[in-house]
Design a protein around this motif. Structure first.
Motif, PDB file in Angstrom:
ATOM      1  N   MET A   1       0.829  -1.194   0.000  1.00 33.19           N
ATOM      2  CA  MET A   1       0.000   0.000   0.000  1.00 33.19           C
ATOM      3  C   MET A   1       0.869   1.253   0.000  1.00 33.19           C
ATOM      4  O   MET A   1       0.534   2.249  -0.647  1.00 33.19           O
ATOM      5  CB  MET A   1      -0.939   0.005   1.208  1.00 33.19           C
ATOM      6  N   LEU A   2       1.985   1.216   0.715  1.00 36.82           N
ATOM      7  CA  LEU A   2       2.896   2.350   0.762  1.00 36.82           C
ATOM      8  C   LEU A   2       3.573   2.590  -0.589  1.00 36.82           C
ATOM      9  O   LEU A   2       3.785   3.728  -1.005  1.00 36.82           O
ATOM     10  CB  LEU A   2       3.942   2.133   1.855  1.00 36.82           C
ATOM     11  N   GLU A   3       3.907   1.495  -1.269  1.00 41.91           N
ATOM     12  CA  GLU A   3       4.529   1.631  -2.596  1.00 41.91           C
ATOM     13  C   GLU A   3       3.574   2.243  -3.611  1.00 41.91           C
ATOM     14  O   GLU A   3       3.989   2.999  -4.485  1.00 41.91           O
ATOM     15  CB  GLU A   3       4.971   0.250  -3.106  1.00 41.91           C
ATOM     16  N   LYS A   4       2.286   1.935  -3.491  1.00 41.92           N
ATOM     17  CA  LYS A   4       1.303   2.423  -4.453  1.00 41.92           C
ATOM     18  C   LYS A   4       0.657   3.739  -4.041  1.00 41.92           C
ATOM     19  O   LYS A   4      -0.296   4.176  -4.646  1.00 41.92           O
ATOM     20  CB  LYS A   4       0.235   1.372  -4.671  1.00 41.92           C
ATOM     21  N   ALA A   5       1.174   4.364  -2.987  1.00 41.33           N
ATOM     22  CA  ALA A   5       0.624   5.645  -2.527  1.00 41.33           C
ATOM     23  C   ALA A   5       0.794   6.694  -3.613  1.00 41.33           C
ATOM     24  O   ALA A   5       1.797   6.690  -4.337  1.00 41.33           O
ATOM     25  CB  ALA A   5       1.307   6.081  -1.236  1.00 41.33           C
ATOM     26  N   PRO A   6      -0.174   7.590  -3.755  1.00 40.22           N
ATOM     27  CA  PRO A   6      -0.106   8.555  -4.854  1.00 40.22           C
ATOM     28  C   PRO A   6       1.066   9.529  -4.779  1.00 40.22           C
ATOM     29  O   PRO A   6       1.518  10.012  -5.789  1.00 40.22           O
ATOM     30  CB  PRO A   6      -1.425   9.313  -4.755  1.00 40.22           C
ATOM     31  N   GLY A   7       1.599   9.822  -3.618  1.00 40.80           N
ATOM     32  CA  GLY A   7       2.707  10.764  -3.506  1.00 40.80           C
ATOM     33  C   GLY A   7       4.066  10.146  -3.765  1.00 40.80           C
ATOM     34  O   GLY A   7       5.068  10.831  -3.797  1.00 40.80           O
ATOM     35  N   LYS A   8       4.128   8.839  -3.959  1.00 36.88           N
ATOM     36  CA  LYS A   8       5.418   8.150  -4.159  1.00 36.88           C
ATOM     37  C   LYS A   8       5.733   8.069  -5.647  1.00 36.88           C
ATOM     38  O   LYS A   8       4.872   7.857  -6.481  1.00 36.88           O
ATOM     39  CB  LYS A   8       5.350   6.730  -3.589  1.00 36.88           C
ATOM     40  N   PRO A   9       7.010   8.190  -6.008  1.00 41.33           N
ATOM     41  CA  PRO A   9       7.395   8.064  -7.432  1.00 41.33           C
ATOM     42  C   PRO A   9       7.404   6.621  -7.875  1.00 41.33           C
ATOM     43  O   PRO A   9       7.594   5.710  -7.115  1.00 41.33           O
ATOM     44  CB  PRO A   9       8.792   8.671  -7.484  1.00 41.33           C
TER      45      PRO A   9
END
Length: 145
Positions: free
Chosen positions: A137-145
């Motif tokens: 879920m953290l990897e697919k967060a919208p603010g992550k590149p």
């Protein structure tokens, strides 16, 4: 300035929420009995935290017993996200159920302790799958590149 303050992960947020629910339950229960009190926050917080700890211990113990009974290696929790999240949600649900069940709103700390115990015990069972889900879920967060 923003880079100096680290962001909290899910386990830390749940831990702080667990402490906050226990403290609020202690303050409200103490205020019902004695008027406005703030010194009952610490006992409520500590007892709720102990309930969650013993619930997590019970959950991991039962999980290890079931795993060794099936011939698997015991599970050794590394991140412990599941039982902390379960403890927080259990404490919140236990406190709310105690508010709903009690005619005068008393024994809120008992509700938070039992809720934290049951939530942490139930959260320890799927603990090994919770952390990978949170990482995805953290990897697919919208603010992550």
């Amino acid at each position: 300035m923003r880079e100096l303050i680290p962001t909290l992960d899910t386990k830390e947020k749940s831990f702080h929420g667990l402490l906050a629910v226990g403290a609020l339950a202690g303050v409200i229960e103490g205020s019902i009995r004695y008027g406005l009190t703030l010194h009952t926050a610490f006992p409520g917080m500590l007892l709720t935290l102990l309930g969650a700890f013993f619930g997590g211990f019970t959950g991991f113990f039962l999980k290890d017993c079931l795993r060794t009974w099936r011939g698997l290696k015991p599970y050794r929790g590394i991140n412990n996200d599941g039982w902390v999240m379960g403890g927080f949600l259990g404490a919140l649900a236990g406190t709310l159920l105690q508010v709903a069940a009690s005619p005068d709103g008393a024994n809120l700390v008992i509700g938070s302790i039992l809720g934290a115990y049951a939530g942490a015990a139930c959260g320890a069972i799927p603990d090994e799958v919770v952390t990978p889900i949170l990482l995805r879920m953290l990897e697919k967060a919208p603010g992550k590149p």
